[in-house]
Motif scaffolding. Structure first.
Motif, short mmCIF file in Angstrom:
data_model
loop_
_atom_site.label_atom_id
_atom_site.label_comp_id
_atom_site.label_asym_id
_atom_site.label_seq_id
_atom_site.Cartn_x
_atom_site.Cartn_y
_atom_site.Cartn_z
N ASP A 1 -1.51 -7.06 5.51
CA ASP A 1 -2.00 -7.77 4.32
C ASP A 1 -1.34 -7.19 3.07
O ASP A 1 -0.64 -6.19 3.12
N GLU A 2 -1.59 -7.85 1.95
CA GLU A 2 -1.01 -7.44 0.67
C GLU A 2 -1.43 -6.03 0.28
O GLU A 2 -0.64 -5.26 -0.27
N LEU B 1 1.12 -3.07 -0.70
CA LEU B 1 1.11 -2.43 -2.02
C LEU B 1 0.90 -0.92 -1.88
O LEU B 1 1.54 -0.12 -2.58
N GLU B 2 0.03 -0.51 -0.96
CA GLU B 2 -0.18 0.93 -0.73
C GLU B 2 1.11 1.61 -0.27
O GLU B 2 1.44 2.71 -0.71
N GLY C 1 8.25 -2.07 6.05
CA GLY C 1 8.03 -2.85 7.27
C GLY C 1 8.40 -4.31 7.14
O GLY C 1 7.75 -5.17 7.73
N ALA C 2 9.47 -4.59 6.35
CA ALA C 2 9.89 -6.00 6.20
C ALA C 2 10.47 -6.51 7.51
O ALA C 2 11.09 -5.77 8.26
N SER C 3 10.28 -7.80 7.78
CA SER C 3 10.72 -8.35 9.07
C SER C 3 11.69 -9.51 8.96
O SER C 3 12.27 -9.93 9.95
N ALA C 4 11.89 -10.07 7.77
CA ALA C 4 12.69 -11.30 7.65
C ALA C 4 14.19 -11.04 7.82
O ALA C 4 14.92 -11.91 8.26
N VAL D 1 4.98 -12.78 1.10
CA VAL D 1 5.41 -11.99 -0.06
C VAL D 1 6.91 -11.72 0.02
O VAL D 1 7.45 -11.43 1.08
N GLU D 2 7.58 -11.84 -1.12
CA GLU D 2 9.01 -11.56 -1.26
C GLU D 2 9.16 -10.20 -1.95
O GLU D 2 8.41 -9.87 -2.87
#
Length: 226
Positions: free
Chosen positions: A11-12, A16-17, A58-61, A74-75
């Motif tokens: 989640d967001e 953010l954390e 942990g970006a996956s795109a 989220v971008e």
């Protein structure tokens, strides 16, 4: 010190954390932890900082044309800033489609999709600071206000009208109040198809949509009370 993370954030709040945990570290410290070689400069490695931060977030795109965190919409946008917190350059949003644009609307556009929810991470960007010694700043999560979205929509529609009318070659960086269209290509040999002034197919440089500093500057200033 934070570690690279393989799992996408749930989640967001988690995202953010993770981003907040990076604030204050230098690029060299994070690169060493991620086993990512530090380039001599960013001239040939424009996206290097984004790649580095994605490992901790942990970006996956990857390079797919969707948001960096598609599961939570989220971008990620890194933004180089000066010592007063002002952006040093424009911000790339997405590649502009130069053909097949009949029926495309702002509501269904890539630009609107990419900017619907953005995690901004400021990074020291002054040239006199060696790349490895530049610090990560405090992140913020943002969505455009109705007023901001209206500015973006107006510029996007004006620029897309020019593309559809075959005037892509006459668009300059001065077009648009907050959004601009300009060539995006590693070299002038990377040409793509577009529509010419008389409706004929032409070859031209790929174009990208970029947010002007006049848009991102006030956005950062409001959030950080500069």
């Amino acid at each position: 010190m934070p570690n690279p993370i393989a799992t996408p954030p749930a989640d967001e709040h988690t995202l953010l954390e993770r981003a907040q945990a990076l604030a204050g570290y230098t690029l060299a410290e994070l690169a060493a932890r991620a086993n990512l070689p530090l380039p001599a400069n960013l001239k040939c490695d424009k996206g290097w900082i984004g790649v580095l931060l994605e490992r901790f977030l942990g970006a996956s795109a990857g390079s797919k044309p969707e948001q960096d965190f598609p599961d939570i919409g989220v971008e990620l946008k890194t933004i180089p800033i000066d010592d007063r917190g002002r952006p040093l350059e424009t911000t790339f949003v997405s590649v502009a489609p130069l053909t097949g644009n009949s029926g495309v609307t702002w509501e269904s556009s890539h630009v609107r999709h990419k900017l619907a929810r953005v995690l901004w991470i400021p990074v020291e960007g002054l040239r006199e600071i060696p790349l490895g010694e530049r610090h990560i700043g405090t992140p913020l999560i943002w969505s455009p206000s109705p007023e901001e979205e209206e500015l973006l929509r107006r510029d996007w529609e004006e620029l897309m009208d020019l593309i559809v009318l075959g005037k892509v070659e006459s668009i300059t960086a001065r077009h648009g109040e907050v959004l601009q269209l300009r060539p995006k290509g590693a070299n002038s040999k990377a040409l793509t198809q577009a529509i010419g002034e008389f409706g004929q197919p032409i070859m031209t440089l790929p174009r990208g949509f970029y947010l002007k500093k006049t848009f991102t500057g006030p956005l950062l200033a409001r959030h950080f009370h500069l």
